[in-house]
Design a protein around this motif. Structure first.
Motif, PDB file in Angstrom:
ATOM      1  N   HIS A 318       0.829  -1.210   0.000  1.00 32.46           N
ATOM      2  CA  HIS A 318       0.000   0.000   0.000  1.00 32.46           C
ATOM      3  C   HIS A 318       0.859   1.255   0.000  1.00 32.46           C
ATOM      4  N   MET A 319       2.175   1.055   0.109  1.00 32.22           N
ATOM      5  CA  MET A 319       3.059   2.207   0.292  1.00 32.22           C
ATOM      6  C   MET A 319       4.079   2.313  -0.830  1.00 32.22           C
ATOM      7  N   PHE A 320       3.744   1.734  -1.983  1.00 31.88           N
ATOM      8  CA  PHE A 320       4.704   1.706  -3.086  1.00 31.88           C
ATOM      9  C   PHE A 320       5.126   3.097  -3.536  1.00 31.88           C
ATOM     10  N   THR A 321       4.268   4.084  -3.352  1.00 31.70           N
ATOM     11  CA  THR A 321       4.629   5.399  -3.875  1.00 31.70           C
ATOM     12  C   THR A 321       5.184   6.325  -2.798  1.00 31.70           C
ATOM     13  N   THR A 322       5.665   5.749  -1.700  1.00 28.67           N
ATOM     14  CA  THR A 322       6.149   6.622  -0.629  1.00 28.67           C
ATOM     15  C   THR A 322       7.659   6.803  -0.648  1.00 28.67           C
ATOM     16  N   GLY A 323       8.348   6.235  -1.643  1.00 29.75           N
ATOM     17  CA  GLY A 323       9.788   6.432  -1.725  1.00 29.75           C
ATOM     18  C   GLY A 323      10.601   5.528  -0.825  1.00 29.75           C
ATOM     19  N   LEU A 324      10.036   4.391  -0.434  1.00 28.87           N
ATOM     20  CA  LEU A 324      10.837   3.420   0.314  1.00 28.87           C
ATOM     21  C   LEU A 324      11.863   2.801  -0.627  1.00 28.87           C
ATOM     22  N   PRO A 325      12.941   2.184  -0.082  1.00 29.45           N
ATOM     23  CA  PRO A 325      13.931   1.553  -0.956  1.00 29.45           C
ATOM     24  C   PRO A 325      13.288   0.450  -1.807  1.00 29.45           C
ATOM     25  N   GLN A 326      13.692   0.407  -3.083  1.00 33.79           N
ATOM     26  CA  GLN A 326      13.055  -0.553  -3.985  1.00 33.79           C
ATOM     27  C   GLN A 326      13.247  -1.997  -3.555  1.00 33.79           C
ATOM     28  N   LEU A 327      14.465  -2.293  -3.104  1.00 33.36           N
ATOM     29  CA  LEU A 327      14.713  -3.681  -2.724  1.00 33.36           C
ATOM     30  C   LEU A 327      13.794  -4.072  -1.570  1.00 33.36           C
ATOM     31  N   GLY A 328      13.655  -3.164  -0.605  1.00 28.38           N
ATOM     32  CA  GLY A 328      12.774  -3.431   0.525  1.00 28.38           C
ATOM     33  C   GLY A 328      11.360  -3.705   0.063  1.00 28.38           C
TER      34      GLY A 328
ATOM     35  N   ALA B 107       8.688 -21.852   2.835  1.00 21.91           N
ATOM     36  CA  ALA B 107       9.973 -21.957   2.145  1.00 21.91           C
ATOM     37  C   ALA B 107       9.881 -21.271   0.784  1.00 21.91           C
ATOM     38  N   LEU B 108       8.763 -21.507   0.110  1.00 20.87           N
ATOM     39  CA  LEU B 108       8.574 -20.892  -1.210  1.00 20.87           C
ATOM     40  C   LEU B 108       8.557 -19.368  -1.104  1.00 20.87           C
ATOM     41  N   LEU B 109       7.892 -18.868  -0.098  1.00 20.21           N
ATOM     42  CA  LEU B 109       7.842 -17.418   0.117  1.00 20.21           C
ATOM     43  C   LEU B 109       9.246 -16.872   0.345  1.00 20.21           C
ATOM     44  N   ILE B 110      10.007 -17.593   1.156  1.00 20.28           N
ATOM     45  CA  ILE B 110      11.349 -17.113   1.470  1.00 20.28           C
ATOM     46  C   ILE B 110      12.190 -17.073   0.195  1.00 20.28           C
ATOM     47  N   VAL B 111      12.074 -18.121  -0.617  1.00 18.96           N
ATOM     48  CA  VAL B 111      12.839 -18.144  -1.863  1.00 18.96           C
ATOM     49  C   VAL B 111      12.412 -16.983  -2.754  1.00 18.96           C
ATOM     50  N   ALA B 112      11.093 -16.813  -2.888  1.00 15.48           N
ATOM     51  CA  ALA B 112      10.601 -15.743  -3.770  1.00 15.48           C
ATOM     52  C   ALA B 112      11.106 -14.388  -3.299  1.00 15.48           C
ATOM     53  N   GLU B 113      11.118 -14.196  -1.983  1.00 16.57           N
ATOM     54  CA  GLU B 113      11.574 -12.906  -1.478  1.00 16.57           C
ATOM     55  C   GLU B 113      13.087 -12.779  -1.559  1.00 16.57           C
ATOM     56  N   GLY B 114      13.777 -13.934  -1.652  1.00 20.20           N
ATOM     57  CA  GLY B 114      15.232 -13.877  -1.717  1.00 20.20           C
ATOM     58  C   GLY B 114      15.738 -13.540  -3.110  1.00 20.20           C
ATOM     59  N   ILE B 115      14.918 -13.792  -4.120  1.00 16.91           N
ATOM     60  CA  ILE B 115      15.391 -13.600  -5.497  1.00 16.91           C
ATOM     61  C   ILE B 115      15.795 -12.161  -5.813  1.00 16.91           C
ATOM     62  N   PRO B 116      14.980 -11.164  -5.432  1.00 23.82           N
ATOM     63  CA  PRO B 116      15.354  -9.793  -5.818  1.00 23.82           C
ATOM     64  C   PRO B 116      16.732  -9.386  -5.297  1.00 23.82           C
ATOM     65  N   ASN B 117      17.197 -10.017  -4.236  1.00 25.42           N
ATOM     66  CA  ASN B 117      18.512  -9.665  -3.699  1.00 25.42           C
ATOM     67  C   ASN B 117      19.616  -9.819  -4.735  1.00 25.42           C
ATOM     68  N   PHE B 118      19.393 -10.693  -5.699  1.00 24.96           N
ATOM     69  CA  PHE B 118      20.425 -10.902  -6.707  1.00 24.96           C
ATOM     70  C   PHE B 118      20.389  -9.827  -7.791  1.00 24.96           C
ATOM     71  N   PHE B 119      19.260  -9.167  -7.916  1.00 26.61           N
ATOM     72  CA  PHE B 119      19.096  -8.292  -9.082  1.00 26.61           C
ATOM     73  C   PHE B 119      19.021  -6.811  -8.753  1.00 26.61           C
ATOM     74  N   LEU B 120      18.480  -6.481  -7.598  1.00 28.01           N
ATOM     75  CA  LEU B 120      18.272  -5.066  -7.316  1.00 28.01           C
ATOM     76  C   LEU B 120      19.365  -4.538  -6.407  1.00 28.01           C
ATOM     77  N   SER B 121      19.707  -3.275  -6.633  1.00 27.03           N
ATOM     78  CA  SER B 121      20.659  -2.656  -5.726  1.00 27.03           C
ATOM     79  C   SER B 121      19.927  -2.222  -4.458  1.00 27.03           C
ATOM     80  N   ALA B 122      20.598  -2.312  -3.346  1.00 28.53           N
ATOM     81  CA  ALA B 122      19.956  -1.930  -2.087  1.00 28.53           C
ATOM     82  C   ALA B 122      19.817  -0.418  -1.965  1.00 28.53           C
ATOM     83  N   CYS B 123      20.464   0.324  -2.850  1.00 23.60           N
ATOM     84  CA  CYS B 123      20.459   1.781  -2.683  1.00 23.60           C
ATOM     85  C   CYS B 123      19.441   2.489  -3.572  1.00 23.60           C
ATOM     86  N   LEU B 124      18.655   1.760  -4.337  1.00 27.39           N
ATOM     87  CA  LEU B 124      17.706   2.428  -5.229  1.00 27.39           C
ATOM     88  C   LEU B 124      16.524   2.999  -4.453  1.00 27.39           C
TER      89      LEU B 124
END
Ligand code: HEM
Lengths: 636, 124
Positions: A318-328, B107-124
């Protein structure tokens, strides 16, 4: 006491005196005193249902008025301030004062009957929950009449809801009334959990529990985990507003996003709290109208449980447009996509159950089929807005309004109305009219789609939500007119059901014990049930006890309960083997008094802090009276 | 059902709930820990922390599933819907299968949530 060795029904002779005595023991006061003292679960359940539908009607009228205002560009039916109050009230009342309480009400009425017991675990707490709810609702609507209704939207975002931008009492009323409804929901949830886990008829082990009971159990656990978050957030907000704390004030280091996190940590499960019992209703109706056991009982139970817990991991969407980090945010996107798995399992099990069955197309079944059509569309647009780029585009437009009405009305209100047609005969003892039911369904179905489908397009064209009017040049007039016409048709559709329900109370065909030939225990007793629900507590040997009894022509029951006090059987959590007897309390004025005392404190505090002290003492005294020990020598 | 298995089951009724609870807790931990770590990972570049959380919680949910699987094996691996005259056995199957499925989904949820870690930068 012969709990372990159940007797055959034919071995038991019920003398009319004994039955009369039992009825007296469970008697619920009627008339004026009854308003304030009843505690029997069926009375409380009925009150919840009726009160919630009254709020549905009122909030629906607000919705219609908003639609009338939006029908054509630049109308002046509702001014901007009133429009703000209306959409806030409409959203708040629909979500908090209609959807949750009505589901609780149905559960409170039906669950004890379905598990074959005579009342719920804490009858007085039940009554307390109802009064708190009623008072909260009345005060909220009262604030609208006094022109001081909340106007910051149903999710009441700060900083808009802070003192600076929302002076006046509106937001205070909102936060306080939300706390009321949370307290009421928590009491109902605790009731339901204990009743379901400890008061099932002997033999009803976990894997024989009716699917609606499972749904009610999951709903209750969700309430217990979700509601505290919003109690915390509204408490923080009220502190900010009343005693100048700075939780949400940016200038002093507060954090507005904290509100959004807390609110949606509750708010997203909330929509599933509404959906989950509806899923249980759908399974129940499908079983009865296909006349055979459901396909994939285990899978259905597990997917309801899964929907219950996964729904707690979606709130950030519900908060996609609030500027949270994308990875989060991407973690939450992943979870949002995964909830499609259990939802899909539900749908496939239902399709498999319907496949090749001799379906009886009575009104309840029609509403369920309507659910399929509407909910699938709502689910599809849900998948669309779960993708961040798309959501950024349509956020805060009418596309979202269309989406959530599809899932809320399609996902909860349609099954609910189906359930009303299904269980009303049990509650009232008379059938509702089938022809009127079908008219009602088709009008509502068509009207619904005419109202809300065009809103997708309006949203894509950029029409924002929560605007009281729009300029002619935008070209949104035609679709809005269409939506308003649809809303009127929808209202007529729902109205027919209302009239039908009222009409049936005196004119309907008598329902008899089991008009639909359903397999679950609530249909094993008279309609409406006597004050004690079941003359004898049944013993269960499969998931479909009534169908068993038809085949075997005999049934086992529990004997040995006393009829001079309110006794119920306690059973074990897993296998429902009898472990003891619990004596329940009778009618009492104190739950009402406590509710009034608590309300005085909560409402007064908006105006002056001294009410905290007053409320504290009033509640203390009423609770002492409420819990005054029973006299063991009187054996009552 | 062998006498030993029956004993194992009745000795630890709580083991039947393990699968229902452990997977869910693992997934909750994964979601919260990953979400909290993002800004720290952005500052330090330590992506292994995110992957580590995924691995640890995945192991946890698999362990939950394993306990459930053991329970299921002890009462004979049959689908619980297949109505059993022995009520308790089919209830145990039901709970064991439940634990297995819930751990599996976690387990499936954890895997699905783990995938973006490989592709997205944490600083975006
Ligand atoms: C009976 C037919 C209904 C009609 C005609 C209707 C109409 C509307 C309209 C016109 C709005 C305001 C849109 C805007 O300007 O942003 C709205 C908002 C909303 N509606 Fe409904 N609605 C109906 C039923 C429901 C139901 C059954 C629910 C929930 C169970 C619901 C929940 C909401 C919510 C949560 C909002 C958002 C309020 C806000 O923006 O804060 N509505 N509805």
């Amino acid at each position: 006491m012969t709990l372990h060795k159940a007797a055959e029904q034919r071995d038991i002779i019920d003398s009319p005196e004994e039955t009369a005595h039992l009825a007296r023991t469970w008697y619920s006061p009627r008339g004026f005193p009854g308003w304030f003292t009843q505690v029997n679960q069926r009375m409380i359940g009925k009150r919840f249902i009726i009160t919630a539908f009254i709020f549905f009607l009122l909030a629906g009228i607000l919705g219609l008025l908003m639609r009338l205002q939006l029908a054509a560009p630049e109308q002046q039916l509702l001014g901007p301030e009133l429009y703000n109050q209306f959409f806030t009230m409409h959203g708040t009342v629909m979500m908090f004062f209609f959807a949750i309480p009505v589901m609780e009400g149905v559960a409170i009425y039906i669950v004890p009957l379905m598990v074959g017991t005579r009342d719920m675990a804490f009858p007085r707490l039940n009554a307390f929950g109802y009064y708190v709810y009623l008072i909260g609702g009345i005060v909220l609507f009262g604030s609208l009449l006094l022109g001081m209704a909340p106007n910051a939207g149903w999710f009441n975002y700060v900083p808009l809801a802070g003192k600076l931008y929302s002076p006046g009492y509106g937001v205070d009323v909102w936060t306080t009334m939300i706390t009321f409804i949370e307290v009421s929901a928590l009491t109902a949830a605790v009731e339901l959990i204990v009743t379901i886990l400890r008061m099932r008829a002997p033999g009803m082990s976990l894997n024989r529990m009716p699917l609606f009971v499972w749904a009610a159990l999951v709903m209750s656990f969700m309430i217990v985990f979700a509601m505290p978050a919003v109690i915390v957030s509204s408490t923080l907000l009220i502190l900010d507003r009343l005693v100048d704390t700075q939780f949400f004030i940016v200038e002093s280091g507060g954090e507005p996003l904290l509100w959004q996190h807390l609110f949606w940590y509750f708010g997203h499960p909330e929509v599933y709290i509404i959906l989950v019992p509806a899923l249980g209703m759908i399974s129940t109706i499908i079983i009865t109208f296909t006349g055979r056991p459901i396909f994939g009982y285990t899978a259905l139970v597990l997917s309801v449980v899964a929907i219950g817990f996964v729904s707690f991991g979606l709130w950030v969407h519900h908060m996609f447009t609030t500027g949270l980090p994308q990875l989060g945010m991407s973690f939450f996107t992943a979870a949002s996509a995964m909830i499609a798995i259990p939802s899909g399992v539900q749908i496939f099990c239902w399709i498999a159950s319907l496949w090749g069955a001799k379906i009886r197309f009575h009104t309840p079944m029609l509403w369920v089929l309507g659910f399929f059509a509407i909910f699938v569309i709502g689910g599809l647009t849900g998948v669309m807005v779960a993708s961040i780029p798309f959501d950024t585009q349509v956020h805060d437009t009418f596309f979202v309004v269309a989406h959530f009405h599809y899932v809320l009305i399609g996902g909860a209100v349609f099954p609910l109305i189906g359930a009303v047609y299904y269980w009303w005969p049990k509650i009232i003892g008379r059938m509702m009219n089938e022809t009127a039911g079908k008219w009602s369904f088709w009008l509502a179905f068509i009207g619904f789609n005419i109202t809300f489908f065009p809103m997708h397009q309006l949203g894509l064209e950029g029409m924002p939500r929560r605007i009281y009017t729009y300029a002619d040049e935008m070209g949104w007039g035609d679709l809005n007119m269409l939506a308003t016409i649809g809303a009127l048709v929808l209202a007529v559709g729902f109205g027919i059901t209302l009239v039908n329900a009222i009409w049936s109370v005196s004119r309907g065909r008598p329902a008899g014990t089991n008009p639909w030939n359903a397999p679950t225990l609530e249909w094993a007793t008279e309609s409406p049930p006597a004050s004690y629900n079941f003359r004898h507590i049944p013993v269960v040997e499969s998931r479909w006890p009534l169908w068993d009894w038809q085949r075997q022509d005999e049934r086992r029951v529990v004997t040995g309960l006393r009829n001079d006090r309110r006794e119920v059987v306690l059973t074990s959590v897993l296998d429902a083997s009898p472990v003891g007897v619990q004596v329940l309390p009778g009618p009492s004025i104190w739950p009402f008094a406590s509710a009034v005392a608590a309300s005085t404190g909560f409402i007064g505090i908006i105006f002056h802090p001294i009410f905290f002290v007053i409320g504290f003492f009033l509640v203390f005294f009423s609770l002492v009276a409420w819990f005054w020990p029973r006299r063991p020598w009187r054996n009552d | 059902m062998s006498a030993k298995a029956r004993k194992g089951v009745t000795r630890h009724p709580l083991r039947l709930w393990t699968g229902w609870v452990v997977g869910i807790i693992a997934w909750t931990l994964h979601l919260i820990a990953s979400y909290l770590l993002v800004s720290w990972v952005c500052a330090t570049g330590n992506y292994w922390a995110l992957h580590g959380v995924t691995l640890a919680t995945l192991a946890m949910s698999v362990a939950g599933g394993w306990v459930a699987w053991r329970q299921w094996s002890e009462v004979g691996r049959q689908w619980p819907d297949a109505g059993d005259p022995q009520a308790q056995t089919s209830r145990i199957r039901f709970m064991a299968v439940g634990g297995l499925m819930i751990s599996g989904l976690s387990a499936l949820l954890i895997v699905a949530e783990g995938i973006p870690n490989f592709f997205l930068s944490a600083c975006l």
